[in-house]
Design a protein around this motif. Structure first.
Motif, PDB file in Angstrom:
ATOM      1  N   SER A   1      11.589 -68.599  19.083  1.00 33.87           N
ATOM      2  CA  SER A   1      11.220 -67.927  20.328  1.00 33.87           C
ATOM      3  C   SER A   1      10.603 -66.568  20.045  1.00 33.87           C
ATOM      4  CB  SER A   1      12.447 -67.752  21.213  1.00 33.87           C
ATOM      5  OG  SER A   1      12.148 -66.867  22.276  1.00 33.87           O
TER       6      SER A   1
ATOM      7  N   THR B   1       9.785 -64.239  22.379  1.00 32.91           N
ATOM      8  CA  THR B   1      10.370 -63.164  23.189  1.00 32.91           C
ATOM      9  C   THR B   1      11.842 -62.910  22.869  1.00 32.91           C
ATOM     10  OG1 THR B   1      10.522 -64.823  24.922  1.00 32.91           O
ATOM     11  CG2 THR B   1       8.859 -63.139  25.189  1.00 32.91           C
ATOM     12  N   HIS B   2      12.563 -63.957  22.436  1.00 33.88           N
ATOM     13  CA  HIS B   2      13.986 -63.759  22.167  1.00 33.88           C
ATOM     14  C   HIS B   2      14.257 -63.422  20.698  1.00 33.88           C
ATOM     15  CE1 HIS B   2      14.145 -65.800  26.034  1.00 33.88           C
ATOM     16  NE2 HIS B   2      15.392 -65.434  26.169  1.00 33.88           N
TER      17      HIS B   2
ATOM     18  N   SER C   1      21.036 -64.615  29.259  1.00 39.15           N
ATOM     19  CA  SER C   1      21.024 -63.733  28.090  1.00 39.15           C
ATOM     20  C   SER C   1      19.907 -62.729  28.279  1.00 39.15           C
ATOM     21  CB  SER C   1      20.796 -64.525  26.813  1.00 39.15           C
ATOM     22  OG  SER C   1      19.507 -65.090  26.814  1.00 39.15           O
TER      23      SER C   1
ATOM     24  N   SER D   1      16.671 -61.072  27.274  1.00 41.09           N
ATOM     25  CA  SER D   1      15.531 -61.324  26.402  1.00 41.09           C
ATOM     26  C   SER D   1      14.698 -60.061  26.323  1.00 41.09           C
ATOM     27  CB  SER D   1      14.692 -62.482  26.936  1.00 41.09           C
ATOM     28  OG  SER D   1      14.029 -62.099  28.107  1.00 41.09           O
TER      29      SER D   1
END
Lengths: 194, 194
Positions: free
Chosen positions: A101, A103-104, B85, B87
């Motif tokens: 990911s 963005t994460h 969560s 981000s």
């Protein structure tokens, strides 16, 4: 092409370019969702892919689900979303793929139950963003591992200055992005591809 | 009430009761999504809550998003989904609440950006399941912390044999569930409330 105009205008009006190459569009796309805009985007996907025999929409949780469900509604077909963690009520029998990911900053194992994806499926993959292409690649892998056919990918916003779209198109997949960003920066703002 | 009939029939046909009080409906509700059925459910929420001045739909990722987006489309208003969560592209400025998950067996911090929820909002909370009520309680807390008004909650399937719905209604909130399960077991199947 009303969806494209609406989307580009909305990105210019409400999108915020953040440090680290992040485009914040969570006022209308991936936290708060403008359902009218998403519906217009879904209709545009239908214009682009009607007649291709699509019988299923595939997306990835969480931010693709809204757009995918409106797209499924317009196409009159079910939506399947790949899950990022195994919960108690998903079958043990899954197809899975690794998806880093952007963005994460982590890697997720994404999975779909084998029951819902198979060799008869002609799939349109839908997602909110295309940047590195990692999410689309993971979803393509899920479909092909199941023996299904990826008819194409419908994306809301492509960061065309990253190489994901080019990479996936070069492998022969049809990728339709409603807004393609050529460049963006905190100082100079956002330029679309023309 | 066509949505209620369709939903009950679908639960009886495709729902599977699993050990540990789990109802597996992931063929049409929360992994694969029957978009026509979700649209009929959204229309029923509109029938139930039209005229209440709702201007925003709130749900929680991931399985509530599809139904919420079709509901937002029918109401002509935006959908906000609480994230589980933090981000990189969510604002640091959030309202948050703790939500224990029945199916995942953990506790999530759920959050919404303060930008998208405020004192002017009249909110319909939408979710796929109501069991312990923990998710709805968390979402209610988010709205009320923001100074907004919870007009009501629209739920696809309520496990009425658990006490969540009763608890939330006893606190004065309007909760409309399209299918209410009185009892279910692997041996005896599913009975709806009448």
């Amino acid at each position: 092409v009303i969806a494209l105009q609406l989307l580009e205008e909305r990105i210019l009006r409400d999108g915020q370019v953040k440090a680290g190459g992040i485009l914040k569009v969570d006022s209308f796309l991936n936290h708060q969702i403008d359902t009218r805009l998403s519906y217009e985007m879904a209709r545009e996907f239908y214009n682009l892919f009607a007649g291709c025999g699509i019988n299923k929409i595939l997306t990835i949780e969480a931010s693709g689900i809204g757009l995918a469900c409106l797209t499924g509604y317009v196409f009159g077909c079910p939506v399947l979303f790949a899950k990022k963690s195994r919960s108690a009520n998903i079958s043990a029998d899954v197809y899975s793929a690794q998806v880093p990911s952007f963005t994460h900053g982590n890697v997720n194992t994404v999975m779909v139950s084998k029951e819902y994806l198979g060799s008869g499926d002609r799939v349109l993959i839908v997602d909110d963003f295309l940047a590195t292409g990692a999410a689309l690649e993971g979803l393509i892998k899920l479909v092909e591992t199941a023996g299904g056919t990826v008819v194409g990918c419908g994306v809301a916003i492509e960061k065309a200055f990253q190489n994901g779209g080019e990479l996936i198109r070069s492998r022969g997949y049809r990728v339709e992005s409603l807004a393609r960003i050529a460049s963006m920066s905190e100082s100079d703002g956002i330029e679309f591809c023309r």
